[in-house]
Design an enzyme around this catalytic site. Structure first.
Site, short mmCIF file in Angstrom:
data_model
loop_
_atom_site.label_atom_id
_atom_site.label_comp_id
_atom_site.label_asym_id
_atom_site.label_seq_id
_atom_site.Cartn_x
_atom_site.Cartn_y
_atom_site.Cartn_z
N TYR A 208 0.10 12.08 14.41
CA TYR A 208 0.79 11.03 13.67
C TYR A 208 1.51 10.08 14.62
O TYR A 208 1.42 8.85 14.49
CB TYR A 208 1.79 11.68 12.72
N THR B 134 0.83 -1.20 0.00
CA THR B 134 0.00 0.00 0.00
C THR B 134 0.87 1.26 0.00
O THR B 134 2.04 1.23 0.36
CB THR B 134 -0.94 0.03 1.22
N GLY B 135 0.26 2.36 -0.40
CA GLY B 135 0.97 3.63 -0.39
C GLY B 135 2.11 3.71 -1.38
O GLY B 135 3.22 4.11 -1.02
N ALA B 136 1.84 3.33 -2.63
CA ALA B 136 2.90 3.32 -3.66
C ALA B 136 2.52 4.26 -4.79
O ALA B 136 2.37 3.85 -5.94
CB ALA B 136 3.12 1.91 -4.18
N SER B 137 2.37 5.54 -4.47
CA SER B 137 1.96 6.53 -5.47
C SER B 137 3.12 7.26 -6.12
O SER B 137 2.91 8.00 -7.07
CB SER B 137 1.04 7.59 -4.82
N ILE C 123 8.88 4.95 -0.13
CA ILE C 123 9.29 3.67 0.40
C ILE C 123 8.48 2.54 -0.22
O ILE C 123 9.00 1.46 -0.51
CB ILE C 123 9.17 3.65 1.94
N GLY C 124 7.18 2.76 -0.46
CA GLY C 124 6.35 1.72 -1.05
C GLY C 124 6.88 1.26 -2.39
O GLY C 124 6.91 0.06 -2.69
N SER D 55 7.22 4.92 13.21
CA SER D 55 8.06 6.09 12.91
C SER D 55 8.99 6.50 14.03
O SER D 55 9.38 7.66 14.12
CB SER D 55 7.16 7.29 12.54
#
Length: 282
Positions: free
Chosen positions: A193, A27-30, A35-36, A179
């Site tokens: 966050y 997920t989160g590979a835009s 990192i994705g 994080s």
């Protein structure tokens, strides 16, 4: 109790494609700078088929912007031993929607032939945060929905899918991201966050125990400060000086760890929060 036999010389020789035949959802590979994207390239290089999740509106609204999903896919496919044969698929998903995580997992599984072996929950909400005096209910709720709730619901959907496979099917892996909010000094400028990422770190052992009967390992990685194009100038140099190596972490630094956790070599590692910070001095 008898000891297990030592590995044979053949077993000690590392397979250059240790994820051959395995499937993964990242997920989160835009963006190609994220990192994705780096994780997906490593998984594909190890032989896995990969489904990339993206939510372009999020990154498009950030200073760094979003890349075209087709360009991200092309870059990931280029890392495969045979780019012409690599199975790299992609699709959008708004994981703030209550049904979004389960829908994404189902779409990925369908695209990958009915099975997801490796789940890398890399997505997170950027911005919209502040110190204790600045946060409000909406900030907290938005970070909770993206950074924590959606990840737990993804793991739930993943576990339900794995339960349909034959007992103790090998290769089950979940990797979440935190994080370093528990390190010295914490993250006082990003309270919302830090709270939500801290919740994932705290839930790691519980989730690992919950999925143990499915032969699935669950670990959480703290990548430390990583150069994903969000900081420049003097501030960038200041952070670089806090690493013994004199440089920032690069996306491929945590990606190497995450890819290893996805292999059979890491089948005995579960329930851990693992720091990959290059000796960062806070």
């Amino acid at each position: 109790m008898p000891h297990l036999p030592h590995p044979t010389p053949e077993q000690l020789r590392r397979d250059p494609l240790p994820l051959r035949g395995r499937t993964a959802l990242v997920t989160g590979a835009s963006r190609c700078g994220g990192i994705g994207h780096a994780v997906a390239r490593r998984l594909v290089a190890y032989g896995a088929s990969v489904y990339l999740h993206h939510h372009v509106p999020h990154d498009a609204a950030m200073p760094w912007g979003a890349d075209r999903p087709e360009d991200v896919v092309a870059s990931v496919r280029g890392a495969a031993p045979d780019p012409q044969q690599a199975q790299v698929l992609h699709g959008p998903g708004d994981l703030t929607e209550p049904e979004g995580p389960a829908r994404l997992l189902a779409e990925a599984a369908d695209a990958l032939g009915g099975r997801v072996d490796v789940l890398v929950a890399n997505h997170a909400l950027s911005g919209d945060d502040g110190p204790l005096d600045a946060i409000d209910q909406q900030m907290l709720d938005r970070h909770w929905a993206v950074d924590t709730r959606s990840v737990i619901l993804l793991v739930q959907a993943y576990a339900r899918l794995r339960a349909e496979l034959p007992p103790r099917t090998p290769g089950g892996r979940v990797v979440m991201m935190t994080s370093g909010q528990d390190m010295a000094g914490g993250m006082p400028g990003e309270v919302a966050y830090a709270l939500q990422k801290g919740a994932l770190a705290s839930a790691t052992r519980t989730l690992a125990t919950s999925l143990a009967d499915l032969a699935v390992t669950v670990n959480t990685v703290n990548p430390g400060p990583v150069d994903t194009d969000y900081l420049t100038g003097e501030a960038y140099d200041t952070v670089a000086s806090m690493f013994p190596g004199g440089r920032w972490g690069m996306p491929d630094d945590p990606a190497r760890l995450i890819a290893w956790l996805a292999t059979d070599e890491a089948e005995w590692i579960t329930g851990n929060v693992i720091d990959s910070e290059g000796g960062f001095r806070r």
